[in-house]
Design an enzyme around this catalytic site. Sequence first.
Site, short mmCIF file in Angstrom:
data_model
loop_
_atom_site.label_atom_id
_atom_site.label_comp_id
_atom_site.label_asym_id
_atom_site.label_seq_id
_atom_site.Cartn_x
_atom_site.Cartn_y
_atom_site.Cartn_z
N ASP A 67 -26.48 110.77 49.17
CA ASP A 67 -25.15 110.44 48.45
C ASP A 67 -24.18 111.27 48.75
O ASP A 67 -24.48 112.48 48.99
CB ASP A 67 -25.42 110.03 46.97
CG ASP A 67 -25.79 110.95 46.30
OD1 ASP A 67 -25.94 112.06 46.80
OD2 ASP A 67 -26.04 110.75 45.06
N ASN A 136 -26.59 108.02 33.18
CA ASN A 136 -26.42 106.81 32.98
C ASN A 136 -27.71 105.89 33.92
O ASN A 136 -27.50 104.98 33.90
CB ASN A 136 -25.11 106.33 33.58
CG ASN A 136 -24.87 106.47 35.25
OD1 ASN A 136 -25.76 107.09 35.67
ND2 ASN A 136 -23.82 105.89 35.81
N HIS A 138 -28.65 106.49 36.87
CA HIS A 138 -28.31 105.97 38.52
C HIS A 138 -29.50 106.95 39.24
O HIS A 138 -29.90 108.38 38.79
CB HIS A 138 -26.84 106.40 38.92
CG HIS A 138 -26.41 107.77 38.93
ND1 HIS A 138 -25.13 108.28 38.93
CD2 HIS A 138 -27.02 108.98 38.98
CE1 HIS A 138 -25.03 109.21 39.03
NE2 HIS A 138 -26.06 110.01 39.19
N GLU A 143 -25.39 102.88 41.03
CA GLU A 143 -24.79 102.77 39.53
C GLU A 143 -25.42 101.41 38.66
O GLU A 143 -25.86 100.68 39.51
CB GLU A 143 -23.39 102.87 39.61
CG GLU A 143 -22.73 104.21 40.13
CD GLU A 143 -22.73 105.29 39.39
OE1 GLU A 143 -23.66 105.58 38.71
OE2 GLU A 143 -21.75 106.21 39.53
C1 GLP Z 1 -25.77 113.29 40.56
C2 GLP Z 1 -26.25 113.04 42.05
C3 GLP Z 1 -27.57 112.37 42.01
C4 GLP Z 1 -28.27 113.43 41.20
C5 GLP Z 1 -28.01 113.00 39.79
C6 GLP Z 1 -28.44 113.92 38.53
O1 GLP Z 1 -24.49 112.70 40.45
N1 GLP Z 1 -25.32 112.09 42.98
O2 GLP Z 1 -28.11 112.57 43.49
O3 GLP Z 1 -29.58 113.27 41.26
O4 GLP Z 1 -26.60 112.82 39.24
O5 GLP Z 1 -27.82 115.12 38.86
P1 GLP Z 1 -28.35 116.68 37.89
O6 GLP Z 1 -29.68 116.88 38.54
O7 GLP Z 1 -27.13 117.45 38.15
O8 GLP Z 1 -28.36 116.07 36.60
#
Ligand code: GLP
Length: 242
Positions: A67, A136, A138, A143
């Site tokens: 992403d 959330n 995702h 989303e």
């Molecule tokens: C982010 C990324 C995701 C990631 C998730 C968790 O926004 N777009 O690919 O896996 O949210 O992030 P974190 O590991 O910092 O909690």
Amino acid sequence: MLIKVFENYNALSEEAANEIVSVVKQKPDAVLCLATGDTPTLAYSLLRRRIVAEKIDISGCTFVGLDEWLEIPPQNEGSCSFYLHHHVFHPLNVKPDQIHLFDALSDDPHSECTRMDALIRQKGKIDLMLVGVGMNGHIGFNEPGVPTSLYSHVVNLDPVTQTVGQKYFTNTTRLTRGITLGLRHFFESRKAIMMANGIKKAEVVKLALEGPVSINLPASAVQHHSNAIILLDEEAARSLRK
Ligand code: GLP
């Protein structure tokens, strides 16, 4: 779906690195999709150690981006591109022709989706998708509310993502749109690893793994993946039924 709970973040990260190593050893030309974010950072550093110590050849692997924040240049340290170069590609000496990321600055992000989908189709399937879980629920930028039938797509970012995402940036940054592989890529991947650590993820992890599978919580899709492993530390697993 296999759930593995580890004593701490270090042990969880070691296992994630193990999983990547085992896929690459079994299939030297594997297609890998590795998430960005805070969760997998230690796993990538441990992965580098393993690759150096065991002289594992990853020159045949292909890396596809999961992403990206649209309109954020790759030089910005909060971008997914910057993260992957810093934590994965540079330390592992991955060559540019092995790397396929979304161009966040493209005039036509929808054509970026077409390009990425075509590349993945041409490579066969993604051998390993290693993903984190957003606050959330995702996966990547899939989303809440996203149809499970989608391949790559452009998204309006959820308010939670816009807020939580600020942690990756030095300055307050407008984060309105993203681009992401779809849940269809996730389902079609040969193996999915979902990682979560820390008490702040306990509630979303419980909903994703023990709640109903729902488009309102994209991470719950993992329950329907045919070959998924969930790696948690004790804190992230704390709300799960014993
Ligand atoms: C982010 C990324 C995701 C990631 C998730 C968790 O926004 N777009 O690919 O896996 O949210 O992030 P974190 O590991 O910092 O909690």
